[in-house]
Design a protein around this motif. Sequence first.
Motif, PDB file in Angstrom:
ATOM      1  N   ALA A 176       0.674  -1.197  -0.066  1.00 16.12           N
ATOM      2  CA  ALA A 176       0.029   0.004   0.059  1.00 16.12           C
ATOM      3  C   ALA A 176       0.702   1.300  -0.009  1.00 16.12           C
ATOM      4  O   ALA A 176       0.890   2.111  -0.871  1.00 16.12           O
TER       5      ALA A 176
ATOM      6  N   TYR B 202       1.029   4.012  -3.005  1.00 15.52           N
ATOM      7  CA  TYR B 202       0.868   5.450  -2.490  1.00 15.52           C
ATOM      8  C   TYR B 202       2.179   6.255  -2.939  1.00 15.52           C
ATOM      9  O   TYR B 202       1.800   7.418  -3.407  1.00 15.52           O
TER      10      TYR B 202
ATOM     11  N   THR C 102      -3.215   7.735   9.019  1.00 12.32           N
ATOM     12  CA  THR C 102      -4.112   6.900   7.975  1.00 12.32           C
ATOM     13  C   THR C 102      -4.054   7.704   6.718  1.00 12.32           C
ATOM     14  O   THR C 102      -4.292   9.046   6.633  1.00 12.32           O
ATOM     15  N   ARG C 103      -3.865   7.116   5.657  1.00 12.64           N
ATOM     16  CA  ARG C 103      -3.768   7.532   4.350  1.00 12.64           C
ATOM     17  C   ARG C 103      -4.714   6.956   3.344  1.00 12.64           C
ATOM     18  O   ARG C 103      -5.153   5.649   3.584  1.00 12.64           O
ATOM     19  N   SER C 104      -4.928   7.478   2.237  1.00 13.88           N
ATOM     20  CA  SER C 104      -5.488   6.826   1.255  1.00 13.88           C
ATOM     21  C   SER C 104      -4.848   7.269  -0.158  1.00 13.88           C
ATOM     22  O   SER C 104      -4.358   8.400  -0.526  1.00 13.88           O
TER      23      SER C 104
ATOM     24  N   GLY D  51      -5.558   0.094  -0.318  1.00 14.31           N
ATOM     25  CA  GLY D  51      -5.057   1.532   0.014  1.00 14.31           C
ATOM     26  C   GLY D  51      -5.574   2.691  -0.928  1.00 14.31           C
ATOM     27  O   GLY D  51      -6.144   3.647  -0.566  1.00 14.31           O
TER      28      GLY D  51
ATOM     29  N   THR E 211      -8.913   3.080   2.983  1.00 11.41           N
ATOM     30  CA  THR E 211      -7.770   3.866   3.833  1.00 11.41           C
ATOM     31  C   THR E 211      -6.740   2.914   4.131  1.00 11.41           C
ATOM     32  O   THR E 211      -7.061   1.492   4.063  1.00 11.41           O
ATOM     33  N   PHE E 212      -5.590   3.184   4.548  1.00 12.14           N
ATOM     34  CA  PHE E 212      -4.661   2.315   4.990  1.00 12.14           C
ATOM     35  C   PHE E 212      -3.682   2.954   6.117  1.00 12.14           C
ATOM     36  O   PHE E 212      -3.340   4.086   6.083  1.00 12.14           O
ATOM     37  N   ASN E 213      -3.063   2.181   6.932  1.00 11.38           N
ATOM     38  CA  ASN E 213      -2.271   2.758   7.980  1.00 11.38           C
ATOM     39  C   ASN E 213      -1.224   1.599   8.249  1.00 11.38           C
ATOM     40  O   ASN E 213      -1.348   0.313   7.698  1.00 11.38           O
TER      41      ASN E 213
END
Lengths: 295, 322
Positions: free
Chosen positions: A44, A48, A115-117, A207, A211-213
């Motif tokens: 992810a 990103y 936490t991002r996307s 991702g 969202t992912f972290n």
Amino acid sequence: MIQVLANGVINGAILALMAISLTIIFGILRVPHFGLGGVFVWGAFAAYFAVTRAGLPLFPAILLAAAAMAVLGVVVEKVAFRRLRGASEEAMFVAAIGVLIVLENGALLLWGSETRSIPVPETLQSVVSFGKLLYLPAMRVLIFVVATVAFGTLYVFVRWTRIGKAMRAVAQDPVAARLLGVPIDRVASATFALGSAMAGIAGAIVGAAFTFNFEMGGLSVLKAFVVVVLGGLGSVAGAIVGGFALGVVDSVTLTYVTSQFKQLVAFGVLILVLVLRPSGLFGERSPRADLQGRG
Amino acid sequence: MRRALGVVLGGGAAVALPLVAGDGYLTHLAISVLVFSMLASSLNLLMGYAGLVSIAHAAFFGIGGYASAILALKHGVPFWGALALAPLVTAVVALGIGLPSFRTRGIYYIIVTVAFQLIASEVFDNWYAMTGGGLGLRGVPRPGPVPFLPGVRFDTAPAYYYLVLVIAASVQALMAAIVRSPLGRTLMAVRDNETKALMLGLKPLGPKTLAFVVASAIAGLAGSLYVHYLQYANPEFFTFAVSVDVFLAVILGGVGTVWGPPFGVLVLEVVREVLHETVALRLLLFGVLLVVLIVFLPQGVLPPLARLARRLLPARASAARR
């Protein structure tokens, strides 16, 4: 109801991707590679940064993430598992948990805990309707498509390439394969590369669609293991069916039964299946018989 | 001789510690080391002797802790009663989960324990009526007066330390006794070669179950001691990560050695203190440690250290050891 089922199927596609990466590595090399949870997270992050820093479009970014994770997989195999070949499953599990912890916390140290996307193009942010019955965000449809393409590629690779044939030979009988001159180190590298690339793709599409972290990997790899057990360890078809089954069960439980104890159902099922039918729902051989056979 | 010296030195330091540290941070750390060494030693009974690799020890730690806290807070059971009942509750749960889980082997057994740990964590986190959910249970009482011994109290940190020290030392003694007993011998025979043990007429199910229940009860006892000391029970104390920590302590110190696991706990606690500002770095280090240990030093660090010590002190090495 249809909506709930559709969500389940889409979550199932992600679960199935993760489950396949686990099951090919376990099926071929007998390594319970829980470190794939970390690879999932790194996939992810790779996608990103490919989108945000390098400005790549989404699809090349996903492919790049898959390639990067394949390399990571080869490194992990060389560092952590090569010396353990022939060791007990317990020992390999310990190493795998170590790899998981290292990758997750490495991601935390390098890139932080936010936490991002992954940003996606606007054309993919629309909602697709299927005959007015079902509305799905385009990204989720894409998950399904990407997962299907990945399954197809994997099938072709394992079925028809030379190294794919070598992998199947090692899965059937490592000793005989080695006697016949199958290069076991290359097969191990290729298997880890393949499994890690699949996990990386799963991470990248999660991702992008959600969202992912850094810490999402541990739970997802355990969920994937539930799937693998449902489907029978080492069975790719079982992993796909199991993935969709658990995705739907999860989605239905979440909507109609309880959101408070959502993991309880999945892991309760896992314990029941392991205790009552250790070979899984589609497994060919019982792991206990297998264990006795290997002494 | 050398062994007696070690016991005197180690025991002396353990007894003298609160006299020096008083109510301070060192005593607090020492209590935590003792509680976790009980956990590590009981897990070692499973991993090192019964051949059951379990990642669910923090779950039993938590079951004991919550049982004790709930008994004390909601049913008014005094500390001593709760301390006695908590291991019993834990043992009953362990019997329930243990028996069916023995049908599985190898990686499958580990996975059952992982799943059980996650289920337990979710219950601690979400069963508001009993566990208080994420807020936990506050105000768990410190020990009241000891029955039949008026005037003896364990409600200050140094006094509580001595209580935990006595219990932890008893656990170590119990472990040493189990390893030498027929039960321990049977467990090791089954661990080394189950088929051969069966052919010799050993019946593994009873001993395995007994080991599992005893180890879980000790974890429950440790949980009770822990929450009554902190006066607080929280799901964060009993997570998967804590199970992995205890697991690492056992592997680090030496699986299947009586003194390795407490030693591993001590080492990890020192590392934790040194790196207390960067949790991620510490965990990263622990992960690397797991891989390095299992690949290069699967027997842990205590046995090689002991060999080294014997080589450096050859004159005393001939004295009885172990």
